[in-house]
Design an enzyme around this catalytic site. Structure first.
Site, PDB file in Angstrom:
ATOM      1  N   SER A   1      30.516  32.242  49.789  1.00  0.00           N
ATOM      2  CA  SER A   1      30.465  30.795  50.028  1.00  0.00           C
ATOM      3  C   SER A   1      29.059  30.368  50.454  1.00  0.00           C
ATOM      4  O   SER A   1      28.305  31.168  51.005  1.00  0.00           O
ATOM      5  CB  SER A   1      31.444  30.411  51.138  1.00  0.00           C
ATOM      6  OG  SER A   1      32.743  30.844  50.832  1.00  0.00           O
TER       7      SER A   1
HETATM    8  N1  SAH Z   1      34.469  34.066  52.817  1.00  0.00           N
HETATM    9  C1  SAH Z   1      34.139  34.577  51.515  1.00  0.00           C
HETATM   10  C2  SAH Z   1      34.614  33.596  50.473  1.00  0.00           C
HETATM   11  C3  SAH Z   1      35.220  34.236  49.308  1.00  0.00           C
HETATM   12  S1  SAH Z   1      35.754  33.143  47.970  1.00  0.00           S
HETATM   13  C4  SAH Z   1      32.638  34.766  51.417  1.00  0.00           C
HETATM   14  O1  SAH Z   1      31.884  33.910  51.894  1.00  0.00           O
HETATM   15  O2  SAH Z   1      32.170  35.753  50.845  1.00  0.00           O
HETATM   16  C5  SAH Z   1      37.500  33.242  48.156  1.00  0.00           C
HETATM   17  C6  SAH Z   1      38.118  34.611  47.956  1.00  0.00           C
HETATM   18  O3  SAH Z   1      39.525  34.486  48.134  1.00  0.00           O
HETATM   19  C7  SAH Z   1      37.916  35.228  46.578  1.00  0.00           C
HETATM   20  O4  SAH Z   1      37.284  36.475  46.731  1.00  0.00           O
HETATM   21  C8  SAH Z   1      39.352  35.405  46.040  1.00  0.00           C
HETATM   22  O5  SAH Z   1      39.526  36.583  45.278  1.00  0.00           O
HETATM   23  C9  SAH Z   1      40.145  35.470  47.342  1.00  0.00           C
HETATM   24  N2  SAH Z   1      41.576  35.160  47.236  1.00  0.00           N
HETATM   25  C10 SAH Z   1      42.203  34.241  46.462  1.00  0.00           C
HETATM   26  N3  SAH Z   1      43.528  34.262  46.677  1.00  0.00           N
HETATM   27  C11 SAH Z   1      43.770  35.217  47.615  1.00  0.00           C
HETATM   28  C12 SAH Z   1      44.950  35.707  48.248  1.00  0.00           C
HETATM   29  N4  SAH Z   1      46.165  35.234  47.975  1.00  0.00           N
HETATM   30  N5  SAH Z   1      44.804  36.691  49.189  1.00  0.00           N
HETATM   31  C13 SAH Z   1      43.584  37.196  49.483  1.00  0.00           C
HETATM   32  N6  SAH Z   1      42.435  36.772  48.911  1.00  0.00           N
HETATM   33  C14 SAH Z   1      42.526  35.790  47.990  1.00  0.00           C
END
Ligand code: SAH
Length: 220
Positions: free
Chosen positions: A57
């Site tokens: 993000s």
């Molecule tokens: N905080 C992270 C943001 C990641 S983007 C950072 O800054 O690096 C959101 C993430 O949520 C993605 O990697 C996606 O694969 C994950 N995601 C989506 N649905 C999910 C679920 N049901 N359980 C766990 N992770 C999930």
């Protein structure tokens, strides 16, 4: 970047989050190909680099999420969507020795990437799990604070049940459609506050655009 956030009023000098952002090197959580962009204000694609949207993000989103959540000393914290692991590392710095950080990632490739980044950065005391975070993690519940980093139509019911009373949860709630409609694109970043009697209140913090939450209580 952090000085600028402070000047612009996103971050408060000396706050737990400002200290955590100064301490955790964001470059350790970036994919090699984007390392030079570690301190630019954008999200970047992370493995598996698919168009379905796993990202690290944008850095300004952490003040947006962790500020209202008031992450602090001793909190037991659950993050749904580990991604790069950067958000979990910041949280680990904020909850201190008495706190605990649990993070769940649904995509196996992203999970391996994030876990490896956390290990290399020295965060061995974060519980990183692969699985469907929309179901929460009953074994570890209740959680004082929960952060949903992917967009859902509403807060998944299991996460509400696993929230401590009092407790706080934040996440992007609304449409996950990629094409802008008459209603616009993106979601409301909503803070849900559960009081000691289990009564729920909600506040809208900001308008944001996030990748969809998958799994049993997500969109797909
Ligand atoms: N905080 C992270 C943001 C990641 S983007 C950072 O800054 O690096 C959101 C993430 O949520 C993605 O990697 C996606 O694969 C994950 N995601 C989506 N649905 C999910 C679920 N049901 N359980 C766990 N992770 C999930």
């Amino acid at each position: 970047m952090i000085d600028r956030y402070i000047r612009e009023g996103y971050l408060e000098e000396g706050s737990k989050l400002a200290n955590a952002m100064r301490k955790v090197p964001r470059e350790l959580f970036m994919p090699d190909r984007y390392v030079e962009d570690s301190y630019s204000d954008d999200p970047f694609s992370i493995p598996p680099f698919s168009s379905r949207g796993q990202t690290i993000s944008a850095p300004y989103t952490y003040p947006l999420f962790y500020g209202p959540l008031e992450l602090g000393e001793g909190d037991k914290f659950l993050e749904i969507g580990t991604g790069s692991g950067y958000g979990a590392a910041l949280a680990r710095e904020m909850v201190g020795a008495e706190g605990k950080v649990v993070t769940v990632e649904i995509n196996p490739t992203t999970y391996r990437f994030g876990r490896e980044k956390l290990r290399k950065a020295g965060y061995d005391d974060i519980l990183a799990m692969e699985g469907d975070g929309s179901k929460g993690l009953p074994k570890e519940a209740p959680f004082d604070k929960i952060c949903l980093t992917a967009a859902a139509p509403d807060f998944p019911e299991p996460l509400k049940e696993q929230l401590a009373t009092p407790g706080k949860m934040i996440g992007p709630i609304g449409s996950t459609s990629r094409s802008p409609s008459v209603f616009g694109s993106g979601q409301d970043l909503i803070l849900l506050e559960m009081d000691a009697r289990g009564e729920e209140g909600r506040k809208t913090v900001e308008r944001v655009i996030y990748v969809p939450l998958r799994g049993a209580h997500g969109k797909v």
